[in-house]
Write a protein that holds these residues in place. Sequence first.
Motif, mmCIF file in Angstrom:
data_model
loop_
_atom_site.group_PDB
_atom_site.id
_atom_site.type_symbol
_atom_site.label_atom_id
_atom_site.label_comp_id
_atom_site.label_asym_id
_atom_site.label_seq_id
_atom_site.Cartn_x
_atom_site.Cartn_y
_atom_site.Cartn_z
ATOM 1 N N ALA A 34 0.562 -0.898 0.151
ATOM 2 C CA ALA A 34 0.211 0.154 0.047
ATOM 3 C C ALA A 34 1.143 1.232 0.005
ATOM 4 N N LEU A 35 1.478 1.106 1.247
ATOM 5 C CA LEU A 35 2.719 2.476 0.891
ATOM 6 C C LEU A 35 3.392 2.996 -0.738
ATOM 7 N N ARG A 36 4.188 1.163 -1.223
ATOM 8 C CA ARG A 36 4.500 1.921 -2.316
ATOM 9 C C ARG A 36 3.688 1.835 -3.732
ATOM 10 N N GLY A 37 1.954 1.912 -3.283
ATOM 11 C CA GLY A 37 1.312 2.812 -4.213
ATOM 12 C C GLY A 37 1.185 4.044 -3.720
ATOM 13 N N VAL A 38 1.408 4.058 -3.145
ATOM 14 C CA VAL A 38 1.533 5.700 -2.500
ATOM 15 C C VAL A 38 2.613 6.730 -3.522
ATOM 16 N N MET A 39 3.826 6.288 -3.293
ATOM 17 C CA MET A 39 4.401 6.537 -4.216
ATOM 18 C C MET A 39 4.401 6.596 -5.742
ATOM 19 N N ARG A 40 3.949 4.745 -6.012
ATOM 20 C CA ARG A 40 3.564 5.057 -7.317
ATOM 21 C C ARG A 40 2.749 5.978 -7.672
ATOM 22 N N LYS A 41 1.866 6.344 -7.092
ATOM 23 C CA LYS A 41 0.485 7.095 -7.556
ATOM 24 C C LYS A 41 1.623 8.612 -7.982
ATOM 25 N N VAL A 42 2.057 9.038 -6.461
ATOM 26 C CA VAL A 42 2.122 10.234 -7.119
ATOM 27 C C VAL A 42 3.100 10.589 -8.320
ATOM 28 N N LEU A 43 4.489 9.545 -8.020
ATOM 29 C CA LEU A 43 5.038 9.680 -9.715
ATOM 30 C C LEU A 43 4.666 9.405 -10.824
ATOM 31 N N ALA A 44 3.582 8.903 -10.681
ATOM 32 C CA ALA A 44 2.960 8.954 -12.052
ATOM 33 C C ALA A 44 1.943 10.492 -12.230
ATOM 34 N N GLU A 45 1.555 11.176 -11.245
ATOM 35 C CA GLU A 45 0.845 12.362 -11.261
ATOM 36 C C GLU A 45 2.147 12.912 -11.425
ATOM 37 N N VAL A 46 3.583 12.838 -11.096
ATOM 38 C CA VAL A 46 4.060 13.720 -12.010
ATOM 39 C C VAL A 46 4.759 13.996 -13.250
ATOM 40 N N ALA A 47 4.281 12.366 -14.103
ATOM 41 C CA ALA A 47 5.406 12.554 -15.217
ATOM 42 C C ALA A 47 3.806 12.468 -15.875
ATOM 43 N N ARG A 48 3.224 12.641 -15.221
ATOM 44 C CA ARG A 48 1.488 13.283 -16.175
ATOM 45 C C ARG A 48 1.209 14.708 -15.759
ATOM 46 N N THR A 49 1.908 15.380 -15.281
ATOM 47 C CA THR A 49 1.617 16.943 -15.240
ATOM 48 C C THR A 49 3.147 18.034 -14.883
ATOM 49 N N GLY A 50 4.016 16.664 -14.513
ATOM 50 C CA GLY A 50 4.910 17.593 -13.681
ATOM 51 C C GLY A 50 5.283 17.740 -12.325
ATOM 52 N N LEU A 51 6.077 18.680 -11.712
ATOM 53 C CA LEU A 51 6.351 18.429 -10.605
ATOM 54 C C LEU A 51 5.172 19.651 -10.203
ATOM 55 N N PRO A 52 4.498 20.412 -8.752
ATOM 56 C CA PRO A 52 3.259 21.580 -8.452
ATOM 57 C C PRO A 52 4.389 21.712 -7.098
ATOM 58 N N GLY A 53 4.535 23.249 -7.557
ATOM 59 C CA GLY A 53 5.118 23.698 -6.263
ATOM 60 C C GLY A 53 6.494 23.379 -5.903
ATOM 61 N N ASN A 54 6.471 23.579 -4.863
ATOM 62 C CA ASN A 54 8.060 23.823 -4.490
ATOM 63 C C ASN A 54 8.070 21.305 -4.308
ATOM 64 N N HIS A 55 7.948 20.543 -4.309
ATOM 65 C CA HIS A 55 8.047 19.131 -4.066
ATOM 66 C C HIS A 55 8.780 18.767 -4.860
ATOM 67 N N HIS A 56 9.927 17.849 -4.786
ATOM 68 C CA HIS A 56 10.816 17.405 -5.311
ATOM 69 C C HIS A 56 10.898 15.921 -4.419
#
Length: 177
Positions: free
Chosen positions: A15-37
Amino acid sequence: MAEDHIRYDILAQEALRGVMRKVLAEVARTGLPGNHHFFITFLTGAPGVRISSRLRERYPEQMTIVIQFQYWDLKVSETGFEIGLSFSDIPEKLEIPFSAVRGFYDPSVNFELEFDVKADDVIQDVVEEEPEEAPAKIQPAKAEGRKKAKQVEEVEADDSSGNKGADVVSLDAFRKK
């Protein structure tokens, strides 16, 4: 204590790896939001990790990449991700399975996922059976960890246009003492 036939530890880690997967998938689609890195630490010898021999020689056990200013071709699948980064003006393609990731940290919001993937369990190249992994831990980053992260010697890679590229830092900056 009763035996855990359901294996909650494995379910929680997935489940926690799924959080990382979901975040990276969103960044792949839209780029890094705000100051996130992200600081992502992974075992370089884990099954499925594909990096150049030059990087593997320099980081034979583990490596931390920073996804912030310059990256390209971020692709996320159910089992891992691919990313292009530049190291000392040399473009590199990295393929990293989620099972090889030891840590995921977003310092902009003090969010950290820590996975107990043992280096002793890793066999390079051919593996008949995946090692069983311990449960992941989720915890807020501490000021001490952020301070250590700033003190870690970083290897910066700049592209020819002068934009900052990927940083490689030691995982010791994020370990609890």
